[in-house]
Design a protein around this motif. Sequence first.
Motif, PDB file in Angstrom:
ATOM      1  N   PHE A  56       0.867  -1.178   0.000  1.00  0.00           N
ATOM      2  CA  PHE A  56       0.000   0.000   0.000  1.00  0.00           C
ATOM      3  C   PHE A  56       0.901   1.225   0.000  1.00  0.00           C
ATOM      4  CE2 PHE A  56      -3.009  -2.823   2.633  1.00  0.00           C
ATOM      5  CZ  PHE A  56      -3.466  -3.448   1.483  1.00  0.00           C
ATOM      6  N   ASP A  57       0.791   2.032  -1.049  1.00  0.00           N
ATOM      7  CA  ASP A  57       1.688   3.164  -1.230  1.00  0.00           C
ATOM      8  C   ASP A  57       3.126   2.646  -1.208  1.00  0.00           C
ATOM      9  OD1 ASP A  57      -0.489   5.040  -1.356  1.00  0.00           O
ATOM     10  OD2 ASP A  57      -0.741   4.702   0.790  1.00  0.00           O
ATOM     11  N   ASP A  58       3.943   3.024  -0.243  1.00  0.00           N
ATOM     12  CA  ASP A  58       5.342   2.556  -0.222  1.00  0.00           C
ATOM     13  C   ASP A  58       5.587   1.485   0.830  1.00  0.00           C
ATOM     14  OD1 ASP A  58       6.173   4.313  -2.255  1.00  0.00           O
ATOM     15  OD2 ASP A  58       6.358   5.954  -0.801  1.00  0.00           O
ATOM     16  N   ASP A  59       4.520   0.979   1.452  1.00  0.00           N
ATOM     17  CA  ASP A  59       4.672   0.026   2.559  1.00  0.00           C
ATOM     18  C   ASP A  59       4.256  -1.390   2.148  1.00  0.00           C
ATOM     19  OD1 ASP A  59       5.410   2.122   4.304  1.00  0.00           O
ATOM     20  OD2 ASP A  59       3.285   2.596   4.651  1.00  0.00           O
ATOM     21  N   ILE A  60       4.968  -2.375   2.688  1.00  0.00           N
ATOM     22  CA  ILE A  60       4.575  -3.771   2.503  1.00  0.00           C
ATOM     23  C   ILE A  60       3.515  -4.102   3.548  1.00  0.00           C
ATOM     24  CG2 ILE A  60       5.336  -6.174   2.577  1.00  0.00           C
ATOM     25  CD1 ILE A  60       8.125  -5.172   1.748  1.00  0.00           C
ATOM     26  N   ALA A  61       2.331  -4.511   3.071  1.00  0.00           N
ATOM     27  CA  ALA A  61       1.234  -4.814   3.982  1.00  0.00           C
ATOM     28  C   ALA A  61       1.070  -6.317   4.225  1.00  0.00           C
ATOM     29  CB  ALA A  61      -0.066  -4.247   3.419  1.00  0.00           C
ATOM     30  N   TRP A  62       1.514  -7.106   3.250  1.00  0.00           N
ATOM     31  CA  TRP A  62       1.301  -8.558   3.393  1.00  0.00           C
ATOM     32  C   TRP A  62       2.286  -9.322   2.531  1.00  0.00           C
ATOM     33  CZ3 TRP A  62      -3.373 -11.596   0.967  1.00  0.00           C
ATOM     34  CH2 TRP A  62      -3.402 -12.908   1.492  1.00  0.00           C
ATOM     35  N   VAL A  63       3.011 -10.234   3.146  1.00  0.00           N
ATOM     36  CA  VAL A  63       3.776 -11.232   2.411  1.00  0.00           C
ATOM     37  C   VAL A  63       2.824 -12.423   2.293  1.00  0.00           C
ATOM     38  CG1 VAL A  63       5.856 -12.644   2.335  1.00  0.00           C
ATOM     39  CG2 VAL A  63       5.908 -10.406   3.466  1.00  0.00           C
ATOM     40  N   ALA A  64       2.247 -12.589   1.106  1.00  0.00           N
ATOM     41  CA  ALA A  64       1.097 -13.489   0.932  1.00  0.00           C
ATOM     42  C   ALA A  64       1.339 -14.877   1.508  1.00  0.00           C
ATOM     43  CB  ALA A  64       0.732 -13.584  -0.543  1.00  0.00           C
ATOM     44  N   GLY A  65       0.422 -15.278   2.370  1.00  0.00           N
ATOM     45  CA  GLY A  65       0.486 -16.596   2.979  1.00  0.00           C
ATOM     46  C   GLY A  65       1.478 -16.715   4.110  1.00  0.00           C
ATOM     47  N   ILE A  66       2.234 -15.620   4.387  1.00  0.00           N
ATOM     48  CA  ILE A  66       3.315 -15.711   5.373  1.00  0.00           C
ATOM     49  C   ILE A  66       3.063 -14.789   6.579  1.00  0.00           C
ATOM     50  CG2 ILE A  66       5.801 -15.529   5.759  1.00  0.00           C
ATOM     51  CD1 ILE A  66       5.081 -17.707   3.773  1.00  0.00           C
ATOM     52  N   ARG A  67       2.993 -13.476   6.333  1.00  0.00           N
ATOM     53  CA  ARG A  67       2.884 -12.535   7.450  1.00  0.00           C
ATOM     54  C   ARG A  67       2.250 -11.226   6.983  1.00  0.00           C
ATOM     55  NH1 ARG A  67       5.966 -12.496  12.078  1.00  0.00           N
ATOM     56  NH2 ARG A  67       5.908 -14.756  11.777  1.00  0.00           N
ATOM     57  N   VAL A  68       1.347 -10.658   7.825  1.00  0.00           N
ATOM     58  CA  VAL A  68       0.750  -9.347   7.532  1.00  0.00           C
ATOM     59  C   VAL A  68       1.430  -8.275   8.382  1.00  0.00           C
ATOM     60  CG1 VAL A  68      -1.476 -10.287   6.860  1.00  0.00           C
ATOM     61  CG2 VAL A  68      -1.071  -9.696   9.247  1.00  0.00           C
ATOM     62  N   ALA A  69       1.224  -7.018   7.969  1.00  0.00           N
ATOM     63  CA  ALA A  69       1.880  -5.903   8.660  1.00  0.00           C
ATOM     64  C   ALA A  69       0.973  -5.321   9.746  1.00  0.00           C
ATOM     65  CB  ALA A  69       2.248  -4.817   7.652  1.00  0.00           C
ATOM     66  N   GLU A  70       1.609  -4.685  10.709  1.00  0.00           N
ATOM     67  CA  GLU A  70       0.903  -4.027  11.819  1.00  0.00           C
ATOM     68  C   GLU A  70       0.172  -2.770  11.343  1.00  0.00           C
ATOM     69  OE1 GLU A  70      -0.237  -3.015  15.780  1.00  0.00           O
ATOM     70  OE2 GLU A  70       0.609  -4.895  15.009  1.00  0.00           O
ATOM     71  N   ASP A  71       0.778  -2.067  10.373  1.00  0.00           N
ATOM     72  CA  ASP A  71       0.291  -0.743   9.986  1.00  0.00           C
ATOM     73  C   ASP A  71      -1.155  -0.704   9.511  1.00  0.00           C
ATOM     74  OD1 ASP A  71       3.111  -1.438   9.312  1.00  0.00           O
ATOM     75  OD2 ASP A  71       3.325   0.754   9.206  1.00  0.00           O
ATOM     76  N   TYR A  72      -1.594  -1.761   8.837  1.00  0.00           N
ATOM     77  CA  TYR A  72      -2.900  -1.702   8.174  1.00  0.00           C
ATOM     78  C   TYR A  72      -3.914  -2.679   8.778  1.00  0.00           C
ATOM     79  CZ  TYR A  72      -0.303   1.028   4.796  1.00  0.00           C
ATOM     80  OH  TYR A  72       0.476   1.999   4.194  1.00  0.00           O
ATOM     81  N   LYS A  73      -3.656  -3.127   9.991  1.00  0.00           N
ATOM     82  CA  LYS A  73      -4.590  -4.058  10.629  1.00  0.00           C
ATOM     83  C   LYS A  73      -5.931  -3.372  10.877  1.00  0.00           C
ATOM     84  CE  LYS A  73      -3.310  -3.062  15.443  1.00  0.00           C
ATOM     85  NZ  LYS A  73      -2.744  -3.611  16.677  1.00  0.00           N
ATOM     86  N   ILE A  74      -7.000  -4.159  10.869  1.00  0.00           N
ATOM     87  CA  ILE A  74      -8.316  -3.589  11.140  1.00  0.00           C
ATOM     88  C   ILE A  74      -8.554  -3.545  12.653  1.00  0.00           C
ATOM     89  CG2 ILE A  74      -9.286  -4.343   8.944  1.00  0.00           C
ATOM     90  CD1 ILE A  74     -10.669  -6.605  10.406  1.00  0.00           C
ATOM     91  N   THR A  75      -9.306  -2.540  13.059  1.00  0.00           N
ATOM     92  CA  THR A  75      -9.636  -2.349  14.478  1.00  0.00           C
ATOM     93  C   THR A  75     -11.147  -2.138  14.588  1.00  0.00           C
ATOM     94  OG1 THR A  75      -9.380   0.055  14.360  1.00  0.00           O
ATOM     95  CG2 THR A  75      -7.391  -1.258  14.842  1.00  0.00           C
TER      96      THR A  75
END
Length: 469
Positions: free
Chosen positions: A435-454
């Motif tokens: 998303f923009d310049d950030d990695i949000a998800w390495v598919a099937g491996i790990r998601v990022a903290e920045d874009y988690k839903i709350t």
Amino acid sequence: MNKRVLSYIKDNKLIKVGDKILVALSGGPDSLCLLNILLELKDELKIDIGAAHLNHLLRGEDAFNDEKFVINTCKEMKIPYFIKRVDINQYAKEYKLSSEMAGRNARYDFFDEILKNHGFNKIATAHNANDQAETILFRLMRGTGLEGLGGIKVSREDKIIRPILCLSRKEVEQYIKDKKLNPRIDKTNFEKTYNRNKIRLDILPYMKQNFNEEIVQTLNRMSLLIQKDNTFIESLSTKAYNKYCERTNINNDLLLRKELFNEEEVLVTRVIRNAVVECSESHYDFEMKHIYDILDLSKKATGKIISLPKEIYAENIYGDIHLKHNSKKNEKVSNENKVILNKKNVGKDLIEFNEYTIKMSVISNKLDEELDLKQNNLIKYFDFDKINSIISVRKRLDGDKMIPLGMKGKKKIKDIFIDMKVPKEERDNIPLLCFDDDIAWVAGIRVAEDYKITNSSKNILKVVVKRKE
């Protein structure tokens, strides 16, 4: 003779009413005996019969005379017939096989083609009791396990049947004589160039004369007992296979989990054999040596690789054994591979990226869908409103970092792969959702903290990754 074969067919449930049987007809005594018996039992069994002959182009004029004999025989018997010519020497060279294996593969490819296009549902081959004895001795001298000592099965895959496996070669020859049939004789069967011929012409007669006059019958009885034992062990190995083997999500490799190798060796070796057969789609190119090579590999350090027949290789990855095709070994995804879309276009198209398809959709109301936050590694949700404008899918680059979910600091993607024990050659194929310049998800491996839903998230981006079939 017919009654005996009929009983054998019924006892082993080889044929049912309405079957269309394709007889593998070489023109020799065995196949001519089989064809004649089935024709005489045709009305009682309520079946249709045809014949197929493959000219291997190995024996000069004799091969063409065999072909003519088959055609004339089928015309006289008023049955459909199918003829094909294949240069087996060229076939063997092209596929790097022995002449015997090349001939076998070409024959069964031909038979399968006829079954598919002409409505036949079973192939009848003319193996007899002597063939069974010869096969057992042949496999014994090469080195084999319990299944190999079981010899030729009376049926396979509910498609290939051997109705005269109960008859000895002497009985077949007597039948041919009584019926005044005139089969073709393959002179190469009397040449001691081939090991199987040496067993037929030298070893079995010697055993019969010096040890056991009924050696053929004895070996056939032994094969039946071994087949029963083997069937039981196979049922156990099937359960173990289903428990410890699976296809991976990344390259569709066949994975043998490390826990398998804690089981009894008799089960482990069978599971390995079944795995290499599935991976290579070949039953005939692997020996016990290859099975034990894989077993030894499981005890080696991670990263160790061994080559196997049929362009297969096995790799130890943190104790798990991955079976892969060599064609995929050096596959690399170009640095240029990148899919970019504007946030406004989400959901309009299915994204294709290398071996994957990626579907995105926006959920405006969390109540519209029950969110599967943890159960599926290939379905993830993100806070759509935190994305400024650009969504992209790409492969990893040197120095890539992200803040993994639940952490505060950034971590290298390379280190995440190492921690998750992702094989090196698979890492370049895994899609990175950015998303923009950030990695949000390495598919099937790990998601990022920045874009988690709350609880305060209003618009949610749902991303589903699937491997192409």
